[in-house]
Design an enzyme around this catalytic site. Structure first.
Site, PDB file in Angstrom:
ATOM      1  NE  ARG A  90     -44.940   1.120 -13.506  1.00  0.00           N
ATOM      2  CZ  ARG A  90     -44.574   1.628 -14.696  1.00  0.00           C
ATOM      3  NH1 ARG A  90     -43.423   1.948 -15.012  1.00  0.00           N
ATOM      4  NH2 ARG A  90     -45.703   1.871 -15.600  1.00  0.00           N
ATOM      5  CB  THR A 110     -45.172   8.994  -7.849  1.00  0.00           C
ATOM      6  OG1 THR A 110     -45.353   7.558  -7.606  1.00  0.00           O
ATOM      7  CG2 THR A 110     -45.813  10.023  -7.293  1.00  0.00           C
ATOM      8  CG  ASP A 132     -54.090  -5.039 -16.124  1.00  0.00           C
ATOM      9  OD1 ASP A 132     -54.119  -5.427 -14.800  1.00  0.00           O
ATOM     10  OD2 ASP A 132     -54.114  -3.656 -16.201  1.00  0.00           O
ATOM     11  CG  ASP A 155     -50.455  -3.651 -16.641  1.00  0.00           C
ATOM     12  OD1 ASP A 155     -50.181  -4.897 -16.103  1.00  0.00           O
ATOM     13  OD2 ASP A 155     -50.633  -2.519 -15.454  1.00  0.00           O
TER      14      ASP A 155
HETATM   15  C1  PRP Z   1     -45.313  -3.866 -13.548  1.00  0.00           C
HETATM   16  C2  PRP Z   1     -44.295  -4.830 -13.820  1.00  0.00           C
HETATM   17  C3  PRP Z   1     -43.033  -4.475 -13.048  1.00  0.00           C
HETATM   18  C4  PRP Z   1     -43.282  -2.921 -12.838  1.00  0.00           C
HETATM   19  C5  PRP Z   1     -42.112  -2.231 -13.832  1.00  0.00           C
HETATM   20  O1  PRP Z   1     -46.059  -3.939 -12.168  1.00  0.00           O
HETATM   21  O2  PRP Z   1     -44.703  -6.204 -13.476  1.00  0.00           O
HETATM   22  O3  PRP Z   1     -43.042  -5.132 -11.591  1.00  0.00           O
HETATM   23  O4  PRP Z   1     -44.587  -2.505 -13.417  1.00  0.00           O
HETATM   24  O5  PRP Z   1     -42.181  -0.914 -14.001  1.00  0.00           O
HETATM   25  P1  PRP Z   1     -40.955   0.113 -13.152  1.00  0.00           P
HETATM   26  O6  PRP Z   1     -39.609  -0.655 -13.941  1.00  0.00           O
HETATM   27  O7  PRP Z   1     -41.090   1.232 -13.641  1.00  0.00           O
HETATM   28  O8  PRP Z   1     -40.934  -0.070 -11.790  1.00  0.00           O
HETATM   29  P2  PRP Z   1     -47.052  -2.995 -11.731  1.00  0.00           P
HETATM   30  O9  PRP Z   1     -46.741  -2.017 -10.812  1.00  0.00           O
HETATM   31  O10 PRP Z   1     -48.117  -2.635 -12.766  1.00  0.00           O
HETATM   32  O11 PRP Z   1     -47.895  -4.217 -10.868  1.00  0.00           O
HETATM   33  P3  PRP Z   1     -48.677  -5.573 -11.017  1.00  0.00           P
HETATM   34  O12 PRP Z   1     -47.690  -6.378 -11.493  1.00  0.00           O
HETATM   35  O13 PRP Z   1     -49.313  -5.787  -9.887  1.00  0.00           O
HETATM   36  O14 PRP Z   1     -49.638  -5.320 -12.238  1.00  0.00           O
HETATM   37  N1  URA Z   2     -45.377  -2.376 -16.320  1.00  0.00           N
HETATM   38  C1  URA Z   2     -45.805  -3.019 -17.430  1.00  0.00           C
HETATM   39  O1  URA Z   2     -46.543  -4.159 -17.051  1.00  0.00           O
HETATM   40  N2  URA Z   2     -45.764  -2.718 -18.702  1.00  0.00           N
HETATM   41  C2  URA Z   2     -44.999  -1.557 -18.998  1.00  0.00           C
HETATM   42  O2  URA Z   2     -44.908  -1.170 -20.125  1.00  0.00           O
HETATM   43  C3  URA Z   2     -44.422  -1.004 -17.844  1.00  0.00           C
HETATM   44  C4  URA Z   2     -44.572  -1.315 -16.641  1.00  0.00           C
END
Ligand code: PRP
Ligand code: URA
Length: 211
Positions: A106, A110, A205, A202
């Site tokens: 993400r 945005t 993380d 997150d």
């Molecule tokens: C997080 C999570 C989802 C997304 C959800 O991933 O694991 O994939 O955000 O958010 P959305 O419904 O608003 O799209 P992130 O983009 O943080 O990537 P990561 O798993 O690599 O940390």
């Molecule tokens: N992605 C995450 O990991 N946590 C949130 O709360 C939203 C998006």
């Protein structure tokens, strides 16, 4: 929202483990283990309609035809990164399932998803496909992942998340009314940074110990 496509988990074990995941004091090791355990418990529910086929088995008494699941018919597709944390939990139930990967992140400004990787089991058309991501926030990542899978020919798609925001659940089910969605817990809302409240922070993380 089409209530028939949404499955919100009520099992006390799932609720208890999600509450432990939420706690900011839960460290990486335990968080990872809980993610895996919740995925297994949710998988038990989400896979209840897996197709069975009769195979010949010889018991100590006689030979019979008896139902078994074919792992060849199931594909699990984690959304990178955080979805990876759920893979072993599902493989504990169906060890021979095929595993695809979709890489999305993400944008911090945005909140829109960007694809950086996609590799799906081939052929995908006849398989039940379970997309894994612990968090359904705005729904952008989930919608994009299901779009990719459909573009590659996937038809029977389920989406499994540990925590969902109402906004993301609405967007996913309205954009893809033909998929089944399994939610560990439906939370209150998104905040201004598109994080789920109360949520668990997150997920990527916390699973990988980054930040
Ligand atoms: C997080 C999570 C989802 C997304 C959800 O991933 O694991 O994939 O955000 O958010 P959305 O419904 O608003 O799209 P992130 O983009 O943080 O990537 P990561 O798993 O690599 O940390
Ligand atoms: N992605 C995450 O990991 N946590 C949130 O709360 C939203 C998006």
């Amino acid at each position: 929202m089409n209530e028939n496509q949404i499955h919100i988990m009520t099992h006390p074990l799932i609720q208890h483990k999600i509450s432990m995941m939420r706690d900011y004091r839960t460290g990486t090791n335990e968080f990872r283990k809980l993610t895996e355990e919740v995925a297994t418990l949710m998988g038990y529910e989400a896979l209840r309609d897996l197709p069975l086929e009769d195979v010949e088995v010889t018991t100590p008494i006689e030979t019979c035809m008896t139902p078994m699941i074919s792992g060849q018919k199931l594909a699990i597709v984690p959304i990178l990164r955080a979805g990876l944390g759920m893979v072993s939990g599902i493989l504990a139930l169906v060890p021979s399932a095929k595993v695809g990967h979709i890489g999305l992140y993400r944008d911090h400004e945005t909140h829109e998803p960007h694809e950086y990787y996609c590799k799906l089991p081939d052929p995908i058309e006849l398989r039940t496909i379970v997309v894994l991501d612990p968090m359904l926030a705005t729904g952008g990542s989930a919608v994009a992942a299901v779009d990719f899978i459909k573009q590659h020919g996937g038809r029977k798609i389920k989406f499994m998340c540990i925590i969902a925001a109402p906004e993301g659940l609405k967007r996913l089910t309205e954009t893809h009314p033909d998929i089944q969605v399994y939610v560990g817990h439906l939370d209150r809302e998104l905040n201004a940074d598109a994080y789920i409240c109360p949520g668990l922070g997150d997920a990527g993380d916390r699973i990988f110990g980054t930040k």
